[in-house]
Design a protein around this motif. Structure first.
Motif, mmCIF file in Angstrom:
data_model
loop_
_atom_site.group_PDB
_atom_site.id
_atom_site.type_symbol
_atom_site.label_atom_id
_atom_site.label_comp_id
_atom_site.label_asym_id
_atom_site.label_seq_id
_atom_site.Cartn_x
_atom_site.Cartn_y
_atom_site.Cartn_z
ATOM 1 N N ALA A 145 0.844 -1.193 0.000
ATOM 2 C CA ALA A 145 0.000 0.000 0.000
ATOM 3 C C ALA A 145 0.879 1.242 0.000
ATOM 4 O O ALA A 145 1.934 1.265 0.631
ATOM 5 C CB ALA A 145 -0.909 0.011 1.225
ATOM 6 N N LEU A 146 0.432 2.256 -0.729
ATOM 7 C CA LEU A 146 1.068 3.575 -0.715
ATOM 8 C C LEU A 146 0.042 4.538 -0.129
ATOM 9 O O LEU A 146 -1.006 4.766 -0.728
ATOM 10 C CB LEU A 146 1.459 4.001 -2.128
ATOM 11 N N VAL A 147 0.329 5.051 1.069
ATOM 12 C CA VAL A 147 -0.585 5.966 1.747
ATOM 13 C C VAL A 147 -0.011 7.372 1.617
ATOM 14 O O VAL A 147 1.110 7.637 2.066
ATOM 15 C CB VAL A 147 -0.753 5.575 3.235
ATOM 16 N N ILE A 148 -0.773 8.259 0.979
ATOM 17 C CA ILE A 148 -0.288 9.611 0.689
ATOM 18 C C ILE A 148 -1.011 10.632 1.559
ATOM 19 O O ILE A 148 -2.242 10.672 1.585
ATOM 20 C CB ILE A 148 -0.488 9.964 -0.803
ATOM 21 N N PHE A 149 -0.240 11.449 2.257
ATOM 22 C CA PHE A 149 -0.748 12.581 3.026
ATOM 23 C C PHE A 149 0.102 13.798 2.671
ATOM 24 O O PHE A 149 1.242 13.646 2.235
ATOM 25 C CB PHE A 149 -0.667 12.312 4.539
ATOM 26 N N ALA A 150 -0.446 14.971 2.847
ATOM 27 C CA ALA A 150 0.307 16.200 2.599
ATOM 28 C C ALA A 150 0.962 16.662 3.903
ATOM 29 O O ALA A 150 0.421 16.440 4.984
ATOM 30 C CB ALA A 150 -0.619 17.296 2.071
ATOM 31 N N LEU B 135 10.099 1.960 -5.646
ATOM 32 C CA LEU B 135 9.369 1.138 -4.681
ATOM 33 C C LEU B 135 8.123 0.490 -5.287
ATOM 34 O O LEU B 135 7.660 -0.548 -4.815
ATOM 35 C CB LEU B 135 8.978 1.976 -3.459
ATOM 36 N N LEU B 136 7.569 1.101 -6.322
ATOM 37 C CA LEU B 136 6.364 0.565 -6.954
ATOM 38 C C LEU B 136 6.667 -0.369 -8.117
ATOM 39 O O LEU B 136 5.757 -1.038 -8.619
ATOM 40 C CB LEU B 136 5.475 1.712 -7.455
ATOM 41 N N TRP B 137 7.921 -0.439 -8.545
ATOM 42 C CA TRP B 137 8.281 -1.211 -9.723
ATOM 43 C C TRP B 137 7.885 -2.678 -9.569
ATOM 44 O O TRP B 137 8.259 -3.346 -8.607
ATOM 45 C CB TRP B 137 9.789 -1.098 -9.967
ATOM 46 N N LYS B 138 7.090 -3.174 -10.505
ATOM 47 C CA LYS B 138 6.629 -4.562 -10.547
ATOM 48 C C LYS B 138 5.880 -4.972 -9.287
ATOM 49 O O LYS B 138 5.900 -6.144 -8.895
ATOM 50 C CB LYS B 138 7.799 -5.513 -10.826
ATOM 51 N N LYS B 139 5.248 -4.047 -8.637
ATOM 52 C CA LYS B 139 4.424 -4.337 -7.457
ATOM 53 C C LYS B 139 2.998 -3.877 -7.716
ATOM 54 O O LYS B 139 2.784 -2.786 -8.259
ATOM 55 C CB LYS B 139 4.952 -3.590 -6.228
ATOM 56 N N THR B 140 2.041 -4.691 -7.321
ATOM 57 C CA THR B 140 0.647 -4.268 -7.367
ATOM 58 C C THR B 140 0.390 -3.483 -6.094
ATOM 59 O O THR B 140 0.507 -4.022 -4.991
ATOM 60 C CB THR B 140 -0.299 -5.479 -7.458
ATOM 61 N N THR B 141 0.085 -2.194 -6.254
ATOM 62 C CA THR B 141 0.025 -1.280 -5.118
ATOM 63 C C THR B 141 -1.335 -0.610 -5.038
ATOM 64 O O THR B 141 -1.844 -0.105 -6.038
ATOM 65 C CB THR B 141 1.112 -0.191 -5.253
ATOM 66 N N THR B 142 -1.926 -0.608 -3.853
ATOM 67 C CA THR B 142 -3.144 0.162 -3.638
ATOM 68 C C THR B 142 -2.736 1.527 -3.094
ATOM 69 O O THR B 142 -1.834 1.630 -2.260
ATOM 70 C CB THR B 142 -4.120 -0.563 -2.685
ATOM 71 N N VAL B 143 -3.370 2.570 -3.607
ATOM 72 C CA VAL B 143 -3.052 3.941 -3.209
ATOM 73 C C VAL B 143 -4.213 4.491 -2.390
ATOM 74 O O VAL B 143 -5.369 4.377 -2.796
ATOM 75 C CB VAL B 143 -2.797 4.833 -4.445
ATOM 76 N N ALA B 144 -3.900 5.076 -1.239
ATOM 77 C CA ALA B 144 -4.941 5.629 -0.365
ATOM 78 C C ALA B 144 -4.489 6.969 0.173
ATOM 79 O O ALA B 144 -3.299 7.291 0.179
ATOM 80 C CB ALA B 144 -5.222 4.661 0.786
ATOM 81 N N GLY B 145 -5.450 7.761 0.642
ATOM 82 C CA GLY B 145 -5.154 9.061 1.235
ATOM 83 C C GLY B 145 -6.344 9.980 1.092
ATOM 84 O O GLY B 145 -7.215 9.755 0.245
#
Length: 199
Positions: free
Chosen positions: A93-98, A167-177
């Protein structure tokens, strides 16, 4: 194309699903009885699912789902005891906050991290809009203790974007934020030629 095949769900819009099969994008709907299998979820098919599909004349129909290896879930807010599955079969998972505008809601971030930890999903915390704030060491100090990788980025100056790409290369990633933190800007930088929707 064979009459029965397995494809990956890449987009869900209403009652229609885009699936990827042998490099081709197909538009499918769900066979009605799939909804009646006792699935305690508000959405029986989600992005990331491996769907068993059948070609039905000119239509493509999802008839079953391969058992999921994992999924990201959000409990339904009503009392039905149903859940809302956000994505399935993900690697991380990639969790994005400002860091500013809006200021980070750390309580919400903590809830995101608990949700991912329940699924044993490795999580990258990305604090975006670094160009708006110089001193972010307190955020780094707090969240590196969580065991998550912490990255600071700016979609305005491209700082940190290459690190996220690796970090995302060849990975199935869910993005949240939450809204306003730059999720769409980040995706556009990472995948400039992709046709994606950010929820």
């Amino acid at each position: 194309m064979e009459s029965r095949f397995t494809a990956t769900v890449v987009r869900a819009t209403g009652s229609w699903y885009d699936v990827l099969h042998d490099g081709a994008m197909l538009r499918c709907r769900i066979r009605g009885k799939l909804r009646l299998k006792g699935v305690r979820s508000t959405n029986p098919v989600v992005v990331g699912d491996e769907a068993v599909c059948e070609a039905d004349g000119g239509d493509c129909v999802i008839v079953d789902i391969v058992p999921r290896r994992n999924y990201v879930i959000r409990r339904a807010s009503n009392l039905s005891k149903e859940s809302h599955i956000i994505a399935a079969n993900v690697d991380q998972a990639l969790v994005i906050f400002a860091v500013s505008r809006p200021n980070p809601n750390l309580g919400l971030l903590d809830r995101f991290l608990v949700t991912m930890a329940r699924q044993n999903l490795p999580t990258i915390i990305c604090f975006n809009k670094l160009d708006l704030k110089e001193d972010c060491e307190e955020l780094r100090r707090i969240y590196e203790k969580s065991g998550c990788q912490v990255i600071f980025t700016s979609t305005k100056t491209n700082e940190g974007i290459d690190q996220v790409k690796k970090l995302l290369w060849k990975k199935t990633t869910t993005v949240a934020g939450p809204s306003g933190v730059g999720k769409s800007s980040m995706i556009n930088l990472l995948y400039p030629h992709a046709d994606m929707e950010i929820g």
